[in-house]
Scaffold this motif. Structure first.
Motif, PDB file in Angstrom:
ATOM      1  N   ASP A   1       0.811  -1.212   0.000  1.00  0.00           N
ATOM      2  CA  ASP A   1       0.000   0.000   0.000  1.00  0.00           C
ATOM      3  C   ASP A   1       0.845   1.263   0.000  1.00  0.00           C
ATOM      4  O   ASP A   1       0.321   2.368  -0.116  1.00  0.00           O
ATOM      5  CB  ASP A   1      -0.910   0.020   1.237  1.00  0.00           C
ATOM      6  CG  ASP A   1      -1.897  -1.137   1.237  1.00  0.00           C
ATOM      7  OD1 ASP A   1      -2.423  -1.445   0.156  1.00  0.00           O
ATOM      8  OD2 ASP A   1      -2.107  -1.729   2.303  1.00  0.00           O
ATOM      9  N   VAL A   2       2.159   1.115   0.150  1.00  0.00           N
ATOM     10  CA  VAL A   2       3.067   2.249   0.175  1.00  0.00           C
ATOM     11  C   VAL A   2       3.759   2.354  -1.179  1.00  0.00           C
ATOM     12  O   VAL A   2       4.346   1.394  -1.664  1.00  0.00           O
ATOM     13  CB  VAL A   2       4.119   2.093   1.295  1.00  0.00           C
ATOM     14  CG1 VAL A   2       5.050   3.292   1.332  1.00  0.00           C
ATOM     15  CG2 VAL A   2       3.433   1.902   2.643  1.00  0.00           C
ATOM     16  N   VAL A   3       3.700   3.542  -1.796  1.00  0.00           N
ATOM     17  CA  VAL A   3       4.302   3.748  -3.110  1.00  0.00           C
ATOM     18  C   VAL A   3       5.535   4.637  -2.965  1.00  0.00           C
ATOM     19  O   VAL A   3       5.835   5.140  -1.891  1.00  0.00           O
ATOM     20  CB  VAL A   3       3.291   4.383  -4.080  1.00  0.00           C
ATOM     21  CG1 VAL A   3       2.072   3.487  -4.237  1.00  0.00           C
ATOM     22  CG2 VAL A   3       2.871   5.778  -3.606  1.00  0.00           C
ATOM     23  N   THR A   4       6.260   4.823  -4.041  1.00  0.00           N
ATOM     24  CA  THR A   4       7.388   5.743  -4.021  1.00  0.00           C
ATOM     25  C   THR A   4       6.884   7.174  -4.195  1.00  0.00           C
ATOM     26  O   THR A   4       5.754   7.411  -4.628  1.00  0.00           O
ATOM     27  CB  THR A   4       8.384   5.427  -5.139  1.00  0.00           C
ATOM     28  OG1 THR A   4       7.765   5.690  -6.407  1.00  0.00           O
ATOM     29  CG2 THR A   4       8.847   3.977  -5.070  1.00  0.00           C
ATOM     30  N   PHE A   5       7.745   8.134  -3.856  1.00  0.00           N
ATOM     31  CA  PHE A   5       7.388   9.535  -4.017  1.00  0.00           C
ATOM     32  C   PHE A   5       7.075   9.858  -5.474  1.00  0.00           C
ATOM     33  O   PHE A   5       6.075  10.525  -5.775  1.00  0.00           O
ATOM     34  CB  PHE A   5       8.538  10.419  -3.513  1.00  0.00           C
ATOM     35  CG  PHE A   5       8.291  11.891  -3.680  1.00  0.00           C
ATOM     36  CD1 PHE A   5       7.388  12.562  -2.870  1.00  0.00           C
ATOM     37  CD2 PHE A   5       8.962  12.614  -4.653  1.00  0.00           C
ATOM     38  CE1 PHE A   5       7.147  13.922  -3.026  1.00  0.00           C
ATOM     39  CE2 PHE A   5       8.747  13.973  -4.817  1.00  0.00           C
ATOM     40  CZ  PHE A   5       7.836  14.628  -4.003  1.00  0.00           C
ATOM     41  N   ALA A   6       7.901   9.364  -6.388  1.00  0.00           N
ATOM     42  CA  ALA A   6       7.688   9.650  -7.806  1.00  0.00           C
ATOM     43  C   ALA A   6       6.345   9.105  -8.287  1.00  0.00           C
ATOM     44  O   ALA A   6       5.608   9.773  -9.031  1.00  0.00           O
ATOM     45  CB  ALA A   6       8.825   9.061  -8.637  1.00  0.00           C
ATOM     46  N   GLU A   7       6.005   7.891  -7.869  1.00  0.00           N
ATOM     47  CA  GLU A   7       4.734   7.299  -8.274  1.00  0.00           C
ATOM     48  C   GLU A   7       3.554   8.061  -7.686  1.00  0.00           C
ATOM     49  O   GLU A   7       2.544   8.302  -8.361  1.00  0.00           O
ATOM     50  CB  GLU A   7       4.676   5.838  -7.834  1.00  0.00           C
ATOM     51  CG  GLU A   7       3.417   5.109  -8.280  1.00  0.00           C
ATOM     52  CD  GLU A   7       3.388   3.659  -7.846  1.00  0.00           C
ATOM     53  OE1 GLU A   7       2.328   3.020  -8.018  1.00  0.00           O
ATOM     54  OE2 GLU A   7       4.408   3.166  -7.319  1.00  0.00           O
ATOM     55  N   ALA A   8       3.666   8.469  -6.424  1.00  0.00           N
ATOM     56  CA  ALA A   8       2.585   9.213  -5.779  1.00  0.00           C
ATOM     57  C   ALA A   8       2.327  10.533  -6.500  1.00  0.00           C
ATOM     58  O   ALA A   8       1.178  10.948  -6.693  1.00  0.00           O
ATOM     59  CB  ALA A   8       2.934   9.475  -4.317  1.00  0.00           C
ATOM     60  N   VAL A   9       3.393  11.207  -6.932  1.00  0.00           N
ATOM     61  CA  VAL A   9       3.242  12.482  -7.645  1.00  0.00           C
ATOM     62  C   VAL A   9       2.627  12.263  -9.013  1.00  0.00           C
ATOM     63  O   VAL A   9       1.743  13.021  -9.438  1.00  0.00           O
ATOM     64  CB  VAL A   9       4.611  13.184  -7.754  1.00  0.00           C
ATOM     65  CG1 VAL A   9       4.533  14.368  -8.721  1.00  0.00           C
ATOM     66  CG2 VAL A   9       5.073  13.646  -6.380  1.00  0.00           C
ATOM     67  N   ARG A  10       3.082  11.233  -9.718  1.00  0.00           N
ATOM     68  CA  ARG A  10       2.565  10.986 -11.079  1.00  0.00           C
ATOM     69  C   ARG A  10       1.088  10.654 -11.095  1.00  0.00           C
ATOM     70  O   ARG A  10       0.405  10.893 -12.109  1.00  0.00           O
ATOM     71  CB  ARG A  10       3.364   9.856 -11.744  1.00  0.00           C
ATOM     72  CG  ARG A  10       4.753  10.245 -12.203  1.00  0.00           C
ATOM     73  CD  ARG A  10       5.295   9.234 -13.214  1.00  0.00           C
ATOM     74  NE  ARG A  10       5.269   7.872 -12.675  1.00  0.00           N
ATOM     75  CZ  ARG A  10       6.256   7.325 -12.004  1.00  0.00           C
ATOM     76  NH1 ARG A  10       7.352   8.034 -11.759  1.00  0.00           N
ATOM     77  NH2 ARG A  10       6.168   6.086 -11.565  1.00  0.00           N
ATOM     78  N   THR A  11       0.575  10.084 -10.032  1.00  0.00           N
ATOM     79  CA  THR A  11      -0.837   9.695 -10.021  1.00  0.00           C
ATOM     80  C   THR A  11      -1.768  10.820  -9.566  1.00  0.00           C
ATOM     81  O   THR A  11      -2.980  10.645  -9.563  1.00  0.00           O
ATOM     82  CB  THR A  11      -1.046   8.473  -9.103  1.00  0.00           C
ATOM     83  OG1 THR A  11      -0.559   8.771  -7.795  1.00  0.00           O
ATOM     84  CG2 THR A  11      -0.308   7.261  -9.644  1.00  0.00           C
ATOM     85  N   LEU A  12      -1.210  11.975  -9.164  1.00  0.00           N
ATOM     86  CA  LEU A  12      -2.066  13.098  -8.767  1.00  0.00           C
ATOM     87  C   LEU A  12      -2.810  13.656  -9.975  1.00  0.00           C
ATOM     88  O   LEU A  12      -2.244  13.732 -11.083  1.00  0.00           O
ATOM     89  CB  LEU A  12      -1.220  14.202  -8.127  1.00  0.00           C
ATOM     90  CG  LEU A  12      -0.667  13.922  -6.736  1.00  0.00           C
ATOM     91  CD1 LEU A  12       0.350  14.992  -6.337  1.00  0.00           C
ATOM     92  CD2 LEU A  12      -1.794  13.847  -5.713  1.00  0.00           C
ATOM     93  N   PRO A  13      -4.068  14.070  -9.804  1.00  0.00           N
ATOM     94  CA  PRO A  13      -4.796  14.695 -10.911  1.00  0.00           C
ATOM     95  C   PRO A  13      -4.064  15.936 -11.413  1.00  0.00           C
ATOM     96  O   PRO A  13      -3.433  16.660 -10.632  1.00  0.00           O
ATOM     97  CB  PRO A  13      -6.141  15.073 -10.282  1.00  0.00           C
ATOM     98  CG  PRO A  13      -6.282  14.160  -9.113  1.00  0.00           C
ATOM     99  CD  PRO A  13      -4.895  13.949  -8.591  1.00  0.00           C
ATOM    100  N   ARG A  14      -4.124  16.169 -12.698  1.00  0.00           N
ATOM    101  CA  ARG A  14      -3.511  17.361 -13.259  1.00  0.00           C
ATOM    102  C   ARG A  14      -4.584  18.231 -13.904  1.00  0.00           C
ATOM    103  O   ARG A  14      -5.740  17.804 -14.054  1.00  0.00           O
ATOM    104  CB  ARG A  14      -2.434  16.997 -14.275  1.00  0.00           C
ATOM    105  CG  ARG A  14      -2.934  16.282 -15.526  1.00  0.00           C
ATOM    106  CD  ARG A  14      -1.761  15.787 -16.362  1.00  0.00           C
ATOM    107  NE  ARG A  14      -2.136  15.341 -17.688  1.00  0.00           N
ATOM    108  CZ  ARG A  14      -2.628  14.157 -17.979  1.00  0.00           C
ATOM    109  NH1 ARG A  14      -2.827  13.289 -17.002  1.00  0.00           N
ATOM    110  NH2 ARG A  14      -2.938  13.828 -19.222  1.00  0.00           N
TER     111      ARG A  14
END
Length: 388
Positions: free
Chosen positions: A39-52
């Protein structure tokens, strides 16, 4: 604090590092937030999945000719993936309709450079790419985002206790015009998971004009973190030497917080925690009083992240960073309330003895006021000077 619509925990900058959440941090999260390392992702993955957000043309309806007229004065900010899904989209793709002067700054624009920088940065012998961890919280369909970014090993080690205080930053933005991209100092007490917010002045980049060079921006801010750590240590150690003698003032511990304009439900929680943590419940130092306030705000504040929480946070921080101003405020509010009560009841105001008790509580603090004020100014301006 009200629960976000979506919360994601991250550890490590990207898939090239092998990182886990610190055990103390994992323990603060419920099973609903994180059940396993999956359930824990990397920082890069968490940022990429944010809505834009992306701009698109706006039109208004002319009821006389029954036509739609496009305008270049405004743009609709939409989430492109949701727009492409059409009626199948679970959330409204529209964020807001700002003027044409609004510049879209998407999460990858801001935090992509931070991720790149963390990969190659070491602070206080801590490799930040491996040490980074935290949480990203989304509100209003992902149009408002706040995150805590901390670094395992970059911390304040206090004398006489094993649990450190982890250091990092809080950052965020929104697509509604309410929050420019911002960064401010942040810490979390590993002993009790109390969040210490707004440790520095907030540094912002507005959604107007040219977008900042975020790589250089982050590089300057990260360089200040080690200094913030040292500043915070000095504040806490000195605040532990300044105590409020509750046997010598005409109010109890909960009233201390209500005199600082905390609502009753927060004042009671803050007083309970401070009383439990104090070595002497009738002689409570300013660090413990501050910790009680952050405990109440972290675990029991009923609002959401925003202006109200920011105001209470500033009050809590003043207990630690500016104890003279805090006790002056308590003294002033007590006198005002005593006069108001006397006017309402047609009796005399609180006698000089009671007011003198409050004044005496400030005496020890005033002797050290200059040191606190100079240090607070330096701490507050850490990020501001670096960003400029």
């Amino acid at each position: 604090m009200k629960d976000p619509e979506t919360s994601v925990l991250f550890a490590g900058v990207d898939g090239r590092v092998d990182a886990e959440l610190p055990a103390w941090y994992r323990a603060t999260k419920t099973a609903d937030t994180v059940e396993s390392e999956a359930d824990v992702v990397t920082f890069a993955e968490a940022v990429r999945t944010l809505p834009r957000a992306a701009p698109t043309t706006v039109a208004y309806h002319d009821p006389f000719d029954d036509v739609w007229v496009e305008t270049e004065r405004f743009n609709a900010l939409v989430e492109p993936c949701r727009l492409a899904e059409g009626n199948a989209a679970e959330q409204d793709p529209l964020f807001a309709i700002p003027t044409d002067s609004y510049t879209v700054i998407n999460p990858v624009d801001v935090y992509g450079p931070l991720g790149d920088l963390l990969t190659d940065t070491t602070l206080d012998d801590t490799a930040l790419g491996e040490a980074v961890f935290g949480e990203i919280r989304q509100y209003r369909g992902g149009g408002e985002v706040h995150m805590d970014v901390m670094f395992d090993g970059l911390s304040v080690e206090l004398p006489g206790r094993d649990e450190p205080i982890a250091l990092g930053v809080t950052s965020g933005y929104d697509f509604f015009g309410g929050h420019a991209v911002y960064v401010e100092g942040f810490a979390q007490d590993t002993a009790c998971s109390n969040s210490m917010r707004a440790l520095t002045d907030r540094v912002t980049v507005k959604h107007v004009g040219d977008v900042a060079d975020f790589e250089a921006w982050w590089e300057q801010l990260l360089a200040q973190l080690e200094l913030v750590t040292n500043d915070l240590y000095d504040f806490i150690v000195d605040a532990q030497d300044i105590a409020l003698d509750l046997t010598d003032v005409p109010f109890d511990l909960a009233e201390f917080y209500t005199l600082l304009e905390f609502p009753d439900y927060l004042a009671e929680r803050a007083a309970g925690d401070a009383r439990a943590e104090a070595a002497d419940p009738f002689h409570v130092d300013m660090w413990t009083l501050h910790s009680g306030a952050t405990y109440a705000l972290t675990h029991f504040f009923s609002g959401k992240e925003g202006a109200a929480l920011d105001a209470y946070t500033r009050t809590a921080n003043d207990i630690l960073f500016n104890p003279e101003a805090t006790l002056d405020r308590v003294e002033r509010t007590y006198a005002e309330q005593a006069r108001a009560a006397a006017d309402e009841e047609g009796s005399e105001a609180a006698g000089p003895q009671a007011l003198a008790q409050v004044e005496r509580a400030s005496a020890d603090v005033r002797a050290k006021a200059e040191t606190f004020e100079a240090r607070e100014t330096l701490l507050r301006e850490r990020f501001q000077d670096a960003a400029e």
